[in-house]
Design a protein around this motif. Structure first.
Motif, PDB file in Angstrom:
ATOM      1  N   ASP A 284       1.973   4.737   5.220  1.00 53.29           N
ATOM      2  CA  ASP A 284       1.965   3.691   5.274  1.00 53.29           C
ATOM      3  C   ASP A 284       2.998   2.246   5.988  1.00 53.29           C
ATOM      4  O   ASP A 284       2.828   0.990   6.042  1.00 53.29           O
TER       5      ASP A 284
ATOM      6  N   ARG B  52      -1.990  -1.635  -1.323  1.00 50.38           N
ATOM      7  CA  ARG B  52      -3.451  -2.579  -1.167  1.00 50.38           C
ATOM      8  C   ARG B  52      -2.901  -3.027  -0.225  1.00 50.38           C
ATOM      9  O   ARG B  52      -5.047  -3.102   0.713  1.00 50.38           O
TER      10      ARG B  52
ATOM     11  N   PHE C 143      -0.717   4.158   8.520  1.00 52.04           N
ATOM     12  CA  PHE C 143      -1.830   5.232   9.121  1.00 52.04           C
ATOM     13  C   PHE C 143      -2.536   6.240   9.804  1.00 52.04           C
ATOM     14  O   PHE C 143      -3.609   6.543   9.874  1.00 52.04           O
TER      15      PHE C 143
ATOM     16  N   GLU D  88      -3.595  -1.516   3.163  1.00 48.91           N
ATOM     17  CA  GLU D  88      -4.927  -0.811   3.221  1.00 48.91           C
ATOM     18  C   GLU D  88      -6.040  -1.439   4.032  1.00 48.91           C
ATOM     19  O   GLU D  88      -6.972  -1.471   4.533  1.00 48.91           O
ATOM     20  N   GLU D  89      -6.088  -2.976   3.396  1.00 49.36           N
ATOM     21  CA  GLU D  89      -6.689  -4.032   3.574  1.00 49.36           C
ATOM     22  C   GLU D  89      -6.681  -4.353   5.491  1.00 49.36           C
ATOM     23  O   GLU D  89      -7.821  -4.268   6.012  1.00 49.36           O
TER      24      GLU D  89
ATOM     25  N   LYS E  65      -6.909   4.637   8.388  1.00 51.45           N
ATOM     26  CA  LYS E  65      -7.104   5.442   8.322  1.00 51.45           C
ATOM     27  C   LYS E  65      -7.693   6.238   7.851  1.00 51.45           C
ATOM     28  O   LYS E  65      -7.957   7.691   7.625  1.00 51.45           O
TER      29      LYS E  65
ATOM     30  N   GLY F  39      -6.861  -0.353   6.929  1.00 49.37           N
ATOM     31  CA  GLY F  39      -7.573   1.003   6.260  1.00 49.37           C
ATOM     32  C   GLY F  39      -8.718   1.503   7.423  1.00 49.37           C
ATOM     33  O   GLY F  39      -9.062   2.490   7.209  1.00 49.37           O
TER      34      GLY F  39
END
Length: 289
Positions: A266, A154, A275, A157-158, A164, A161
């Motif tokens: 990641d 998570r 990513f 991703e933050e 990605k 992101g």
């Protein structure tokens, strides 16, 4: 998660100051809380044996050990004081090492993020004393591993992101390019030179020349520049490479487009940020027998 050895080599920072006023109470309202508690409990696994066999502590005095651990007091000479001093020693190692290690692993250079100190301590104390645990020590290791992966994913991703999203757009455009062929798992390639030799298996040792680029055309690695081919087993590289190599006849030169989940996902690897899609020119020279 390792057992006894990790108690010394990876115990977390900053615990002592927050835990000098008795046993902390768990309050598991988020994944970070549960992860913190599970890590704390998991670290207690094998502790009593370590204290007894390696530090000469009489484990009948675990309450004194916890007191010394929390308060970081000075040692004494009797068994009770010895247990207290063992707590001090562990507490010192904790304060200097583990929180930083775990936070670095989970959140990288983001110093604004941390696991919960109180819940870590609650899990550690419950696991050490065997009283009031919300999970078993064995299950705590599994929970910690699972939650660590979720929390780290998570956070990545933050922070990354956009990488990605750019990767997904790039691969979608590559799929439409003339002359592009598809392999499994979203890997694409174009043939620069058509080889006629044997196709490696995933356990074959292959000799290759290669160049790796990011989608912004930055070269991050090149055996051509070193003027030195490299040899390795085909299944000892990222999945996208293995996929390509096990479809390439010897003598082939391909340009291979690898999506992030078939590259380093990641993980950050030098110039390769989490990513990131990767582009490789791969020249399969031979299969070593």
């Amino acid at each position: 998660m390792k057992k006894t050895s990790i108690i010394l080599s990876a115990l977390v920072a900053g615990m002592m100051a927050a835990c000098t006023s008795g046993t902390p109470k768990a309050n598991l309202t988020s994944d970070i809380d549960t992860l913190s508690y599970a890590i704390g409990m998991a670290q207690s696994q094998g502790l009593k044996d370590y204290l007894s066999m390696r530090m000469g502590v009489d484990t009948a005095y675990m309450d004194a050990f916890i007191k010394g651990f929390n308060e970081s007091a000075k040692s004494g000479e009797d068994k009770k004081q010895n247990a207290y001093y063992a707590g001090l020693q562990i507490g010192q190692q904790v304060s200097q090492q583990m929180l930083k290690s775990i936070n670095d692993d989970l959140f990288g250079s983001d110093s604004t993020k941390t696991i919960s100190l109180d819940n870590f301590m609650a899990g550690f104390v419950a696991g050490t004393t065997g009283k009031g645990g919300l999970m078993t020590v064995d299950s705590a290791s599994t929970v910690a591993q699972t939650k660590m992966q979720q929390v780290k994913a998570r956070h990545m991703e933050e922070v990354y992101g956009d990488n990605k999203k750019q990767c997904e757009e790039f691969m979608a455009n590559i799929a439409k390019k003339e002359g592009i062929k598809a392999l499994d798992n979203g890997v694409y390639y174009e043939v620069l030179t058509e080889g006629k030799g044997e196709i490696p298996s995933d356990t074959s040792r292959v000799k290759v020349h290669y160049e790796g680029r990011l989608i912004n055309d930055t070269i991050f690695d090149s055996s051509y520049k070193r003027n030195q081919p490299t040899t390795f087993r085909a299944n000892m590289v990222i999945p996208g490479w293995t996929n390509a190599l096990t479809h390439m006849p010897v003598g082939s030169k391909w340009k291979v487009y690898i999506p992030q989940d078939q590259a380093y996902a990641d993980r950050e690897m030098g110039q390769i940020k989490p990513f990131s899609c990767l582009i490789f020119t791969i020249d399969l020279l031979e299969i070593e027998k």
